[in-house]
Design an enzyme around this catalytic site. Structure first.
Site, PDB file in Angstrom:
ATOM      1  N   GLN A 157       0.804  -1.219   0.000  1.00  0.00           N
ATOM      2  CA  GLN A 157       0.000   0.000   0.000  1.00  0.00           C
ATOM      3  C   GLN A 157       0.833   1.263   0.000  1.00  0.00           C
ATOM      4  O   GLN A 157       0.299   2.371   0.055  1.00  0.00           O
ATOM      5  CB  GLN A 157      -0.921  -0.002   1.229  1.00  0.00           C
ATOM      6  CG  GLN A 157      -1.921  -1.140   1.245  1.00  0.00           C
ATOM      7  CD  GLN A 157      -2.686  -1.237   2.557  1.00  0.00           C
ATOM      8  OE1 GLN A 157      -2.405  -0.532   3.524  1.00  0.00           O
ATOM      9  NE2 GLN A 157      -3.662  -2.137   2.607  1.00  0.00           N
ATOM     10  N   HIS A 222      -0.723  -0.256   5.800  1.00  0.00           N
ATOM     11  CA  HIS A 222      -1.194   0.719   6.789  1.00  0.00           C
ATOM     12  C   HIS A 222      -0.211   1.878   7.007  1.00  0.00           C
ATOM     13  O   HIS A 222       0.251   2.130   8.119  1.00  0.00           O
ATOM     14  CB  HIS A 222      -1.506   0.027   8.112  1.00  0.00           C
ATOM     15  CG  HIS A 222      -2.664  -0.904   8.036  1.00  0.00           C
ATOM     16  ND1 HIS A 222      -3.295  -1.411   9.152  1.00  0.00           N
ATOM     17  CD2 HIS A 222      -3.343  -1.427   6.975  1.00  0.00           C
ATOM     18  CE1 HIS A 222      -4.290  -2.205   8.776  1.00  0.00           C
ATOM     19  NE2 HIS A 222      -4.333  -2.226   7.448  1.00  0.00           N
ATOM     20  N   GLU A 318     -14.424   3.638  10.724  1.00  0.00           N
ATOM     21  CA  GLU A 318     -14.842   4.640  11.702  1.00  0.00           C
ATOM     22  C   GLU A 318     -14.701   6.065  11.196  1.00  0.00           C
ATOM     23  O   GLU A 318     -13.721   6.418  10.542  1.00  0.00           O
ATOM     24  CB  GLU A 318     -13.983   4.531  12.970  1.00  0.00           C
ATOM     25  CG  GLU A 318     -14.157   3.251  13.747  1.00  0.00           C
ATOM     26  CD  GLU A 318     -13.342   3.249  15.029  1.00  0.00           C
ATOM     27  OE1 GLU A 318     -13.397   2.236  15.751  1.00  0.00           O
ATOM     28  OE2 GLU A 318     -12.643   4.255  15.311  1.00  0.00           O
ATOM     29  N   TYR A 328      -8.441   6.469  20.940  1.00  0.00           N
ATOM     30  CA  TYR A 328      -9.564   5.995  20.119  1.00  0.00           C
ATOM     31  C   TYR A 328      -9.637   4.471  20.011  1.00  0.00           C
ATOM     32  O   TYR A 328     -10.379   3.951  19.192  1.00  0.00           O
ATOM     33  CB  TYR A 328      -9.545   6.718  18.770  1.00  0.00           C
ATOM     34  CG  TYR A 328      -9.939   8.158  19.010  1.00  0.00           C
ATOM     35  CD1 TYR A 328     -11.254   8.563  18.921  1.00  0.00           C
ATOM     36  CD2 TYR A 328      -9.002   9.079  19.455  1.00  0.00           C
ATOM     37  CE1 TYR A 328     -11.636   9.862  19.237  1.00  0.00           C
ATOM     38  CE2 TYR A 328      -9.364  10.383  19.773  1.00  0.00           C
ATOM     39  CZ  TYR A 328     -10.688  10.762  19.658  1.00  0.00           C
ATOM     40  OH  TYR A 328     -11.062  12.052  19.995  1.00  0.00           O
ATOM     41  N   TYR A 339      -9.781 -10.719  10.107  1.00  0.00           N
ATOM     42  CA  TYR A 339     -10.054 -11.218   8.760  1.00  0.00           C
ATOM     43  C   TYR A 339     -10.342 -12.713   8.754  1.00  0.00           C
ATOM     44  O   TYR A 339     -11.082 -13.207   7.901  1.00  0.00           O
ATOM     45  CB  TYR A 339      -8.888 -10.879   7.827  1.00  0.00           C
ATOM     46  CG  TYR A 339      -8.776  -9.395   7.570  1.00  0.00           C
ATOM     47  CD1 TYR A 339      -9.762  -8.734   6.857  1.00  0.00           C
ATOM     48  CD2 TYR A 339      -7.696  -8.667   8.050  1.00  0.00           C
ATOM     49  CE1 TYR A 339      -9.676  -7.370   6.631  1.00  0.00           C
ATOM     50  CE2 TYR A 339      -7.592  -7.307   7.828  1.00  0.00           C
ATOM     51  CZ  TYR A 339      -8.583  -6.659   7.119  1.00  0.00           C
ATOM     52  OH  TYR A 339      -8.499  -5.305   6.905  1.00  0.00           O
TER      53      TYR A 339
END
Length: 444
Positions: A157, A222, A318, A328, A339
Site C-alpha cells: 500500500q 497501513h 470509523e 480511540y 479477517y
C-alpha cells in the site's frame, strides 16, 4: 467506442450502457454496483469523454425534521452480536438527494492516482502512487511527470500518497507530501516533506523531509496517510499502525508514531500546546492515538475541528473527530472482527478511557479521503461529509446534525474504487479512482 451511462439513484433500477456490448442493472443501496473495470481508459487526455446522469427523489422525514426510514441496504454485519454505544452510531436512515447529478470524465490518463490538490487556475495537481506527480489541465491533458520527487517505497500500500498546498502557496510555491519512505534494514515508514514547485512547473526544488514516522517497520501495509491544515496553519497527519500483529499494540504506545494522528508546525517542529509535550517518554508530535489506518482527514468548515476516517478490519470503519490527547481504542476496542473471522483481542467495543467513533460501518465501505461540502452548486449538501469509498466504491454522503450522523446516502458507485474526493471553488465535486480517471460532478 462511446461510453454512456444513465443512472437513477432514487432507489429504482437503472440501466448502464457501456460501449455497445455491456448492459448492467443496478439499484441504489445494492451490494453489487457496476464494476469499474468495465470503463475504458485512454492513454492521454479525454475531455468530456464520458458522462453519467443521476436523477433522485427525496426521502421521507420524521416529525422532528430529521430523516427517518430504513438504512442503506448494505448487507448483514460481520460482527452480528455487537451493539452500538448510542442511537445512530451506525446504519442511519438512508436519505436520497432530490436532484440530478451529472458526472463527467475529465481525464482517463492517470496511473494509480492517490491524492489531489486544486491549483488556483483550476488545474489539479495529482500524486500517482508509484512515485510521480502530474498536473491535469482543464482540458484533461496530463502533464509530463514533474521531476524532483525522490524515490518512494511503492510496495504493498506504499507509495507517493497525499499532497497539500501550503497555506501560503501563492507566494511560497510550497507543496507538502506524505509518502512511504524506505529506511534502513529493509524497513519503511510514512514521512512528510515539502518542496517548491518551480516557476515553469516542471520540477520540485528544495525537497525537505520534516517528519519521519518512528519506529520504521518491515511492512507494506497501513501507512495512512492524509494531510489537513487547521485555521492556525498547523498540519495534521494521519498515520497507520503498519498492520502486523506485533505493531498493532503500538497504536496504544504514545512513545511511537504508529496508529496516531500527529500535529506539527509547517517546519515540522512541535506546537507548544500539543497534549504530550510535557509527558515523559512520549512523542511530542502525537495529537491522538489508538487509530488503525486513518486515510481521511478534513477540518470542519465551521467549528475548525479535525475529523478523520479510518479503515477497520472486517467491519468497524470509523468516523472520528480526534481531540487532543484522547485514545480511540485500537486494537483494544473495535466494531469489527479479524479477517479470519475471530475477535480482535477480547472482542469488546467499549472501555473506560477510550473514545467511541462518531459513526461506523459493518460491512465496511473501505474509506479513503473525506471532504466537507460547502458550495453554491449543491446548497442542500452544505455541511455534509463526503467520503471516498474503495469497496463497494463511489461516494458516501453523511448528513450531520451538530456532531451526530443522522442520514447516509451512497452516490456515484459506477465509478468504482474512489481514492480521493475534493471540492472546487465553484462547488463541483471531483474524484479520482483506481481506474485512473479524474471525474467532475455537477448539478444537471
Amino acid at each position: 467506442m462511446s461510453t454512456t451511462k444513465i443512472l437513477n439513484l432514487g432507489g429504482l433500477s437503472a440501466m448502464v450502457l457501456i460501449g455497445a456490448s455491456c448492459l448492467v442493472s443496478c439499484r441504489s443501496g445494492s451490494t453489487n454496483p457496476s464494476q469499474p473495470g468495465a470503463l475504458s481508459s485512454s492513454s492521454s487526455s479525454s475531455s468530456s469523454s464520458s458522462s453519467s446522469t443521476s436523477t433522485s427523489s427525496s426521502s421521507s422525514n420524521s416529525s422532528n425534521g430529521l430523516p427517518s426510514g430504513p438504512p442503506v441496504n448494505s448487507g448483514a454485519p460481520n460482527a452480528a452480536n455487537q451493539t452500538p454505544a448510542f442511537k445512530l452510531q451506525t446504519r442511519a436512515p438512508e436519505q436520497v438527494s432530490a436532484f440530478s447529478l451529472n458526472a463527467q470524465i475529465i481525464s482517463s490518463g492517470l496511473s494509480s492516482p492517490w491524492g489531489m490538490a486544486y491549483l488556483p487556475d483550476g488545474r489539479w495537481l495529482i500524486t500517482q502512487r508509484a512515485g510521480s506527480l502530474v498536473i491535469v489541465g482543464t482540458d484533461g491533458r496530463v502533464s509530463n511527470a514533474i521531476t524532483g520527487v525522490p524515490e518512494v517505497y511503492s510496495g504493498g500500500q506504499g507509495g507517493l500518497l497525499d499532497l497539500s498546498l501550503a497555506p501560503d502557496f501563492a507566494s511560497s510555491r510550497k507543496i507538502y507530501f506524505s509518502y512511504a519512505e524506505q529506511r534502513a534494514e529493509g524497513k519503511n515508514g510514512t514521512s512528510v516533506a515539502w518542496a517548491r514547485l518551480s516557476a515553469d512547473e516542471t520540477r520540485l526544488e528544495e525537497w525537505r523531509v520534516i517528519f519521519r514516522q518512528e519506529p520504521a517497520w518491515n511492512s507494506g501495509l497501513h501507512f495512512g496517510s492524509r494531510l489537513a491544515w487547521d485555521k492556525n496553519g498547523l498540519l495534521y497527519v494521519t498515520l497507520g499502525e503498519r498492520s502486523t500483529l506485533e505493531s498493532r499494540p503500538l497504536a496504544q504506545d504514545i512513545n511511537t508514531h504508529l496508529g496516531k494522528v500527529i500535529r506539527i508546525k509547517a517546519d515540522g517542529s512541535t506546537p507548544a500546546d500539543n497534549p504530550f509535550v510535557n509527558t515523559a517518554n512520549a512523542k511530542t508530535e502525537v495529537w491522538s492515538y489508538g487509530h488503525r489506518n486513518p486515510q481521511g482527514a478534513a477540518i470542519h468548515p465551521k467549528t475548525g475541528a479535525l475529523w478523520t476516517l479510518e479503515h477497520g478490519p472486517r467491519g468497524g470503519d470509523e468516523v472520528n473527530h480526534p481531540e487532543a490527547g484522547k485514545n480511540y481504542g485500537w486494537p483494544i476496542i473495535t466494531y469489527g472482527i479479524d479477517y479470519g473471522g475471530g475477535p480482535i483481542g477480547e472482542g469488546i467495543t467499549a472501555k473506560n478511557g477510550m473514545e467511541q467513533p462518531v459513526y461506523f460501518w459493518d460491512p465496511v465501505i473501505a474509506p479513503s479521503d473525506i471532504v466537507f461540502y460547502q458550495g453554491a452548486l449543491f446548497p442542500e449538501w452544505n455541511g455534509n461529509l463526503f467520503i471516498a469509498s474503495l469497496n463497494p466504491g463511489g461516494i458516501v454522503r453523511l448528513v450531520l446534525n451538530d456532531d451526530q450522523v443522522v442520514a447516509e446516502e451512497r452516490l456515484l458507485r459506477e465509478w468504482g474504487r474512489v481514492r480521493d474526493v475534493s471540492l472546487a471553488p465553484d462547488g463541483a465535486l471531483w474524484l479520482v479512482n483506481d481506474s485512473g480517471q479524474l471525474v467532475r460532478t455537477t448539478r444537471k
